[in-house]
Design a protein around this motif. Structure first.
Motif, PDB file in Angstrom:
ATOM      1  N   SER A 179       0.846  -1.203   0.000  1.00 34.04           N
ATOM      2  CA  SER A 179       0.000   0.000   0.000  1.00 34.04           C
ATOM      3  C   SER A 179       0.873   1.241   0.000  1.00 34.04           C
ATOM      4  O   SER A 179       2.067   1.189   0.306  1.00 34.04           O
ATOM      5  CB  SER A 179      -0.892   0.018   1.240  1.00 34.04           C
ATOM      6  OG  SER A 179      -1.703  -1.116   1.289  1.00 34.04           O
TER       7      SER A 179
ATOM      8  N   GLN B 293      -2.003   5.011   3.140  1.00 31.37           N
ATOM      9  CA  GLN B 293      -2.800   3.865   3.553  1.00 31.37           C
ATOM     10  C   GLN B 293      -2.156   3.144   4.736  1.00 31.37           C
ATOM     11  O   GLN B 293      -2.845   2.672   5.640  1.00 31.37           O
ATOM     12  CB  GLN B 293      -2.992   2.873   2.392  1.00 31.37           C
ATOM     13  CG  GLN B 293      -3.914   3.358   1.309  1.00 31.37           C
ATOM     14  CD  GLN B 293      -3.167   4.148   0.239  1.00 31.37           C
ATOM     15  OE1 GLN B 293      -1.944   4.135   0.187  1.00 31.37           O
ATOM     16  NE2 GLN B 293      -3.908   4.859  -0.597  1.00 31.37           N
TER      17      GLN B 293
ATOM     18  N   TYR C 153      -3.714   2.656   8.300  1.00 31.40           N
ATOM     19  CA  TYR C 153      -3.889   1.294   8.806  1.00 31.40           C
ATOM     20  C   TYR C 153      -3.289   1.143  10.207  1.00 31.40           C
ATOM     21  O   TYR C 153      -3.901   0.565  11.098  1.00 31.40           O
ATOM     22  CB  TYR C 153      -3.247   0.307   7.840  1.00 31.40           C
ATOM     23  CG  TYR C 153      -3.442  -1.133   8.226  1.00 31.40           C
ATOM     24  CD1 TYR C 153      -4.683  -1.738   8.128  1.00 31.40           C
ATOM     25  CD2 TYR C 153      -2.378  -1.890   8.698  1.00 31.40           C
ATOM     26  CE1 TYR C 153      -4.872  -3.055   8.492  1.00 31.40           C
ATOM     27  CE2 TYR C 153      -2.556  -3.210   9.064  1.00 31.40           C
ATOM     28  CZ  TYR C 153      -3.804  -3.794   8.949  1.00 31.40           C
ATOM     29  OH  TYR C 153      -3.985  -5.094   9.320  1.00 31.40           O
TER      30      TYR C 153
END
Length: 123
Positions: free
Chosen positions: A50, A54, A58
């Motif tokens: 990613s 992201q 996360y």
């Protein structure tokens, strides 16, 4: 010729009374790693590939951040305990004490660096 039992010959030559602590410490940390490493691989695998945004989003979630922090901490504590046992078995004198101090410092510095990086990523 003196007739002594095996116990009498071994008395005073036994353990330094710390081997059991090392054994249980290694056992507990290896059981912890047995659970944490698959969880870490599962959580890290979701973020792998990613983009930076992201990954930051996360690891801002509590579950992946906690799993990563526990894996870092337990892994380095396990390393420290294993390396200390190895050093105690194979080196003697001042070298032994310096190596144990060095491994301890490196381990705790790696834990601090890993947790700092994780906090910077999560915040």
């Amino acid at each position: 010729m003196a007739y002594m039992t095996d116990r009498k010959r071994a008395e005073g030559l036994g353990s330094a009374k710390s081997g059991t602590d090392h054994f249980w410490s290694m056992t507990k940390s290896s059981i912890g790693l047995l659970i944490l490493v698959p969880l870490f691989i599962f959580t890290f695998g979701s973020a792998l590939g990613s983009g930076y945004e992201q990954v930051v989003a996360y690891y801002s979630q509590p579950f992946p951040a906690i799993v990563a922090a526990l894996t870092i901490t337990v892994g380095w504590v396990h390393f420290k305990s294993g390396a200390q046992t190895m050093i105690e078995d194979y080196s003697h004198g001042l070298t032994r004490h310096l190596l144990i101090a060095g491994v301890t410092c490196i381990s705790y510095a790696a834990i601090a660096a890993g947790l700092f990086a994780l906090v910077r990523l999560a915040i």
